[in-house]
Design a protein around this motif. Sequence first.
Motif, mmCIF file in Angstrom:
data_model
loop_
_atom_site.group_PDB
_atom_site.id
_atom_site.type_symbol
_atom_site.label_atom_id
_atom_site.label_comp_id
_atom_site.label_asym_id
_atom_site.label_seq_id
_atom_site.Cartn_x
_atom_site.Cartn_y
_atom_site.Cartn_z
ATOM 1 N N MET A 112 19.308 23.740 -7.220
ATOM 2 C CA MET A 112 19.428 24.144 -5.880
ATOM 3 C C MET A 112 18.287 23.748 -5.085
ATOM 4 S SD MET A 112 21.617 27.273 -5.272
ATOM 5 C CE MET A 112 20.386 28.620 -6.325
ATOM 6 N N HIS A 113 17.055 24.152 -5.453
ATOM 7 C CA HIS A 113 15.670 23.609 -5.026
ATOM 8 C C HIS A 113 15.407 22.256 -4.814
ATOM 9 C CE1 HIS A 113 11.389 22.464 -5.360
ATOM 10 N NE2 HIS A 113 11.163 23.711 -4.770
ATOM 11 N N ASP A 114 15.709 21.482 -5.670
ATOM 12 C CA ASP A 114 15.668 20.030 -5.640
ATOM 13 C C ASP A 114 16.685 19.280 -4.561
ATOM 14 O OD1 ASP A 114 13.373 20.040 -7.154
ATOM 15 O OD2 ASP A 114 13.857 18.630 -8.529
ATOM 16 N N ALA A 115 17.840 19.624 -4.591
ATOM 17 C CA ALA A 115 19.008 19.300 -3.682
ATOM 18 C C ALA A 115 18.466 19.610 -2.389
ATOM 19 C CB ALA A 115 20.212 19.761 -4.136
ATOM 20 N N TYR A 116 18.072 20.969 -2.112
ATOM 21 C CA TYR A 116 17.827 21.239 -0.799
ATOM 22 C C TYR A 116 16.531 20.305 -0.298
ATOM 23 C CZ TYR A 116 16.053 24.564 2.719
ATOM 24 O OH TYR A 116 15.754 25.103 3.826
ATOM 25 N N PHE A 117 15.255 20.356 -1.127
ATOM 26 C CA PHE A 117 14.144 19.832 -0.445
ATOM 27 C C PHE A 117 14.592 18.280 -0.315
ATOM 28 C CE2 PHE A 117 12.330 24.025 -1.374
ATOM 29 C CZ PHE A 117 12.010 24.086 0.085
ATOM 30 N N SER A 118 15.156 17.700 -1.132
ATOM 31 C CA SER A 118 15.579 16.226 -1.204
ATOM 32 C C SER A 118 16.109 15.620 0.026
ATOM 33 C CB SER A 118 16.261 15.935 -2.412
ATOM 34 O OG SER A 118 17.571 16.102 -2.507
ATOM 35 N N VAL A 119 17.006 16.703 0.714
ATOM 36 C CA VAL A 119 17.445 16.353 1.806
ATOM 37 C C VAL A 119 16.460 16.581 3.091
ATOM 38 C CG1 VAL A 119 19.517 17.236 3.503
ATOM 39 C CG2 VAL A 119 19.940 17.119 1.001
ATOM 40 N N LEU A 120 15.908 17.850 3.045
ATOM 41 C CA LEU A 120 14.692 18.045 4.074
ATOM 42 C C LEU A 120 13.688 17.251 4.075
ATOM 43 C CD1 LEU A 120 14.674 21.800 4.376
ATOM 44 C CD2 LEU A 120 16.046 20.396 5.875
ATOM 45 N N GLY A 121 13.378 16.558 3.027
ATOM 46 C CA GLY A 121 12.293 15.731 2.781
ATOM 47 C C GLY A 121 11.228 16.199 2.049
ATOM 48 N N ALA A 122 11.201 16.159 0.647
ATOM 49 C CA ALA A 122 10.301 16.872 -0.207
ATOM 50 C C ALA A 122 8.807 16.253 0.450
ATOM 51 C CB ALA A 122 10.428 16.630 -1.509
ATOM 52 N N GLY A 123 7.802 17.111 0.476
ATOM 53 C CA GLY A 123 6.425 16.349 0.931
ATOM 54 C C GLY A 123 6.413 16.217 2.510
ATOM 55 N N ILE A 124 7.314 16.430 3.224
ATOM 56 C CA ILE A 124 7.235 16.209 4.651
ATOM 57 C C ILE A 124 6.931 17.644 5.279
ATOM 58 C CG2 ILE A 124 8.450 15.681 6.572
ATOM 59 C CD1 ILE A 124 10.251 13.757 5.093
ATOM 60 N N ASP A 163 5.697 21.088 5.822
ATOM 61 C CA ASP A 163 5.421 22.368 4.667
ATOM 62 C C ASP A 163 6.356 22.216 3.577
ATOM 63 O OD1 ASP A 163 3.539 23.210 6.266
ATOM 64 O OD2 ASP A 163 4.789 24.351 7.506
ATOM 65 N N ASN A 164 7.292 21.337 3.619
ATOM 66 C CA ASN A 164 8.391 21.054 2.398
ATOM 67 C C ASN A 164 7.705 20.864 1.041
ATOM 68 O OD1 ASN A 164 10.337 21.576 4.331
ATOM 69 N ND2 ASN A 164 10.972 19.448 4.598
ATOM 70 N N PRO A 165 7.904 21.520 -0.029
ATOM 71 C CA PRO A 165 7.159 21.292 -1.192
ATOM 72 C C PRO A 165 7.816 19.882 -2.016
ATOM 73 C CG PRO A 165 8.799 23.182 -1.579
ATOM 74 C CD PRO A 165 8.586 22.629 -0.146
ATOM 75 N N LYS A 166 7.232 19.470 -2.877
ATOM 76 C CA LYS A 166 7.676 18.340 -3.598
ATOM 77 C C LYS A 166 8.725 18.972 -4.654
ATOM 78 C CE LYS A 166 4.990 14.485 -3.084
ATOM 79 N NZ LYS A 166 5.352 13.445 -2.798
ATOM 80 N N THR A 167 9.826 18.137 -4.905
ATOM 81 C CA THR A 167 10.747 18.368 -5.669
ATOM 82 C C THR A 167 10.299 18.538 -7.254
ATOM 83 O OG1 THR A 167 11.334 15.997 -6.108
ATOM 84 C CG2 THR A 167 12.617 17.349 -4.603
ATOM 85 N N TRP A 168 11.090 19.185 -8.206
ATOM 86 C CA TRP A 168 10.594 19.121 -9.717
ATOM 87 C C TRP A 168 10.924 17.793 -10.210
ATOM 88 C CZ3 TRP A 168 13.461 17.800 -13.788
ATOM 89 C CH2 TRP A 168 12.956 18.179 -15.155
ATOM 90 N N ALA A 204 13.340 29.746 -7.062
ATOM 91 C CA ALA A 204 13.174 28.566 -7.950
ATOM 92 C C ALA A 204 12.119 28.891 -9.015
ATOM 93 C CB ALA A 204 13.167 27.265 -7.348
ATOM 94 N N LEU A 205 10.727 29.230 -8.138
ATOM 95 C CA LEU A 205 9.489 29.653 -8.894
ATOM 96 C C LEU A 205 9.625 30.416 -9.829
ATOM 97 C CD1 LEU A 205 7.043 29.388 -6.114
ATOM 98 C CD2 LEU A 205 7.049 27.779 -8.121
ATOM 99 N N ALA A 206 10.262 31.655 -9.327
ATOM 100 C CA ALA A 206 10.564 32.686 -10.223
ATOM 101 C C ALA A 206 11.446 32.494 -11.481
ATOM 102 C CB ALA A 206 10.889 34.113 -9.629
ATOM 103 N N ASN A 207 12.513 31.995 -11.116
ATOM 104 C CA ASN A 207 13.317 31.699 -12.096
ATOM 105 C C ASN A 207 12.983 30.655 -13.226
ATOM 106 O OD1 ASN A 207 16.056 33.529 -12.144
ATOM 107 N ND2 ASN A 207 15.474 32.965 -9.802
ATOM 108 N N GLU A 252 11.863 29.372 2.124
ATOM 109 C CA GLU A 252 11.140 30.195 1.695
ATOM 110 C C GLU A 252 11.719 30.890 0.561
ATOM 111 O OE1 GLU A 252 9.689 34.762 2.571
ATOM 112 O OE2 GLU A 252 8.444 33.360 3.942
ATOM 113 N N PHE A 253 13.136 31.143 0.738
ATOM 114 C CA PHE A 253 14.127 31.679 -0.370
ATOM 115 C C PHE A 253 14.290 30.881 -1.419
ATOM 116 C CE2 PHE A 253 16.213 34.830 3.033
ATOM 117 C CZ PHE A 253 15.163 35.687 2.827
ATOM 118 N N VAL A 254 14.407 29.491 -0.840
ATOM 119 C CA VAL A 254 14.716 28.484 -1.886
ATOM 120 C C VAL A 254 13.599 28.165 -2.958
ATOM 121 C CG1 VAL A 254 15.215 26.044 -2.467
ATOM 122 C CG2 VAL A 254 16.608 27.305 -0.533
ATOM 123 N N ARG A 255 12.307 28.209 -2.498
ATOM 124 C CA ARG A 255 11.157 28.090 -3.297
ATOM 125 C C ARG A 255 10.899 29.174 -3.894
ATOM 126 N NH1 ARG A 255 8.371 23.940 -5.375
ATOM 127 N NH2 ARG A 255 6.004 24.302 -5.372
#
Length: 591
Positions: free
Chosen positions: A67-79, A81-86, A340-343, A334-337
């Motif tokens: 979910m994390h990587d799908a979400y941030f790959s759409v928003l633009g990982a690294g753009i 405040d968006n974190p990089k994907t795994w 993902a980090l915790a799990n 924030e929830f997505v990140r």
Amino acid sequence: MARSPLTKEIIMLNFPPVSEAPGLNAYPVLYWNHVGLEMNRITHSLGGPQGGPTLSARALGLLHLAMHDAYFSVLGAGIGDNPKTWLPDAVVPALPTGVERTLTNANAAMTAAAVTVINLQYGSLPASMSTTARSTMVHLRMQLIDGYGPHIDTLSAVHGHGVRVANLILDRLAIKTGEPGAGHEGYEPKSGRFYFRDEPQHPVALVPIDPDDRSKGLKPARAYHGPFYGTTARPMAVTDPEGHRLAHWPEGGEYDAAVKEVHALGGAPNLSTTTRQPDQTVAALYWAYDGVNLIGTPPRLYNQILRVVAWDKRDPAADPQTPTLHATIRQTSEFVRLFALANVAMADAGKFAWAEKYRFELWRPLSGIREHDESSEAGRDGTEAVTDCADPFWLALGAPRTNTDQASFKPPFPAYPSGHATFGAACFQMARLYYAEAGKAMVTPDGTDDIGFAFVSEELNGISRDLDGPYDPNRPLTDQPGLVRTYVKRRFPSLWSAIWENAFSRIWLGVHWRFDAFDFRDAIGTDGKYKKPHDVRYSNVWTKKRPADVTDADLPIGGVPLGLGIANDIWQGGMRASDAETIPERAHAYA
């Protein structure tokens, strides 16, 4: 969306409702987290796949990482405040033409990834399940997916993008057919003093020869969970796989002290030697979640607590029904990140804890106390009297088989280190690190914090019970006779204190030694008594890239520092894949 055929007969499985604040599941990421937690308790109630602490943690790690990587790959990982994907940058699929970088599309891709992982992880059902249980599992999984509010357009380009991202992650990290996973085929426990083996109270279980025809009788089976998991499962996000090792468990005086402690505090209630207090018994049961009926495993419990903490720290200006609102995008991210980090941290905690468990293969207190006298070992000379603290008739309070009429048990894997201590420390430490950086909490890196919470464990929710007869899955639990567990809402001033009590609870349950959780030198004050949780500091936790000549004396002791170190490692590494290897895409989707 593809559907598996159902038989006409299913088990109703009336799950007691989960008590939490309304509104959480309006956020798609929290809805799919809810689905993952429901699948956890469903599979442990029906004998389905991804069972036990290791695989259930891995299933949740895969779900949230996809979910994390799908979400941030759409928003633009690294753009911004968006974190990089795994996934490495070169591997992330390009956003399909015409798909805009909006919250609506990010949620759609995330949903596609969630459905893909859930269907793959819980779609392949073991032969040990009856036809009725298999049908029920399929029915409940599809019911949860269909319960998602927004329409899931499986033909849309953004949905396909989410499926591709999930499959790339599954290809790297999911347990493949033919891999041992948590299975034990070929494993033989060692014999002799200190070694884990069949517990004396329940050496075998009787299971149906044919799950669809019980008239064919029962056969004895031994259960050893995950003997090869720690050495064969791929790590998810630690950067130093060789660094997360533990020192040998302590021998001599500290071992003897641990024996005396658990003998007194972890014994069955009817033993005259048991001195455990009511509050300690509450804590022992509160944190249990030992893969039991209607409840599931510890990773589910830690996610439930994380939901409480995350909701308490949400931005009140965010509204999940207003996808253009900047605060909503920030809150969803924030929830997505965080989840993902915790799990992912808990998934890696399972791998490394189990690697250490089966490296040492230390017996649990039920065996250790009963066989503490050396004359209990075959071939030894007899003794004139039983050694101090040896008790051949000792029984532990034990891991509770809640919502059944079965006796408590000893978890079917070695003691050192404690899985509970490792999972809990990894999850809560990750939350501490996240909120400290976000400026939402005051956190001492190796000490306490101000992230307090109150939570009602499903072990003690006024509904769960010790039944008088076999569990009837077609009748609500509230309509079944048995001793009802008292409702207890427990409050913690910090996540640090929760890490402590979660670890210590296993001693009060009588299934762990204290060094399974922590080095006693970090926890005992100069007066010889335990420090208060806020005064405890774990002095020896993983530091990046240990030297090759590290000695056993340099390594930490117990699951708490192991879990803290795993969380620290993943946090410092940014939760990125450990290499940039290109991954072939699956030829088919699991949506």
